[in-house]
Design a protein around this motif. Sequence first.
Motif, short mmCIF file in Angstrom:
data_model
loop_
_atom_site.label_atom_id
_atom_site.label_comp_id
_atom_site.label_asym_id
_atom_site.label_seq_id
_atom_site.Cartn_x
_atom_site.Cartn_y
_atom_site.Cartn_z
N LYS A 106 0.85 -1.26 0.11
CA LYS A 106 0.07 -0.05 -0.01
C LYS A 106 0.72 1.39 -0.16
O LYS A 106 1.34 1.71 1.09
N PRO A 107 0.94 1.84 -1.06
CA PRO A 107 1.77 3.13 -1.18
C PRO A 107 1.35 4.20 -0.23
O PRO A 107 0.29 4.52 0.28
N GLY A 108 2.47 4.58 0.57
CA GLY A 108 2.09 5.80 1.36
C GLY A 108 1.83 5.07 2.96
O GLY A 108 1.58 5.93 3.86
N ALA A 109 1.57 3.89 3.03
CA ALA A 109 0.94 3.23 4.32
C ALA A 109 2.13 3.05 5.25
O ALA A 109 3.30 3.14 4.91
N PRO A 110 1.65 2.60 6.45
CA PRO A 110 3.01 2.32 7.39
C PRO A 110 3.85 1.15 6.95
O PRO A 110 3.40 0.35 6.16
N ALA A 111 5.26 1.31 7.54
CA ALA A 111 6.12 0.27 6.89
C ALA A 111 5.77 -1.30 7.45
O ALA A 111 6.04 -2.21 6.69
N ALA A 112 4.86 -0.99 8.61
CA ALA A 112 4.63 -2.52 9.09
C ALA A 112 3.44 -2.46 9.88
O ALA A 112 2.99 -1.36 10.55
#
Length: 213
Positions: A106-112
């Motif tokens: 998901k682009p721009g979403a949290p790393a994990a």
Amino acid sequence: MSHKILITGFDAFGGAALNPSWLAVRALHGRRILGHTVVAAQLPTVFGASLHELNTLLKKHQPALVVCVGQAGGRKALSLERVAINVNDAPIADNAGGQPVDTPVKPGAPAAYFTSLPIKAMLAALQADGVAAEVSQTAGTFVCNHVFYGLMHTLATQRGLKQTRGGFVHVPWLPEQGTPSMPLEDMVRGLRLALRCALQVEMDTALGAGATN
């Protein structure tokens, strides 16, 4: 929220004739666990399409609990996954021929995202019943992690699913696929125990919400 548990497995991939994740979850379809009805569904081993199907299922069933299950050849126990990462990096092509390299789920979403399942309580319950189990720190970077991350992102961002808890479990090969392996009946028993525990225990006392250790 409905009194439903959604549990998913994948179709066969990589030239295999079967996928034990689907065989195991299919065996639980329609069962009742602590007043909840189990709904089993199969996801395609395809980047993108798997998440589209999962989100359709989430919208339809509004489950109290979601556990996605996948196959991890080479592992010898039910692997309770702790963390999903925002990376697609496919070592082989998916079932539609896609093979993304270092792209975000998901682009721009949290790393994990961390699981919202009580994985330490689930581990204890499984081991107490004689089912080989472990906590895993990586769900890989193939479609399993793609689905795990997408699930947790949807649960975190969709208002109607804020109370739904979810996570991911990997199962080993079946004996006919290679070694190490686990009999199908042990996978089914282990998943049923894991679901029951997840309904009974909201979170691991030692971990707390969102803990990272």
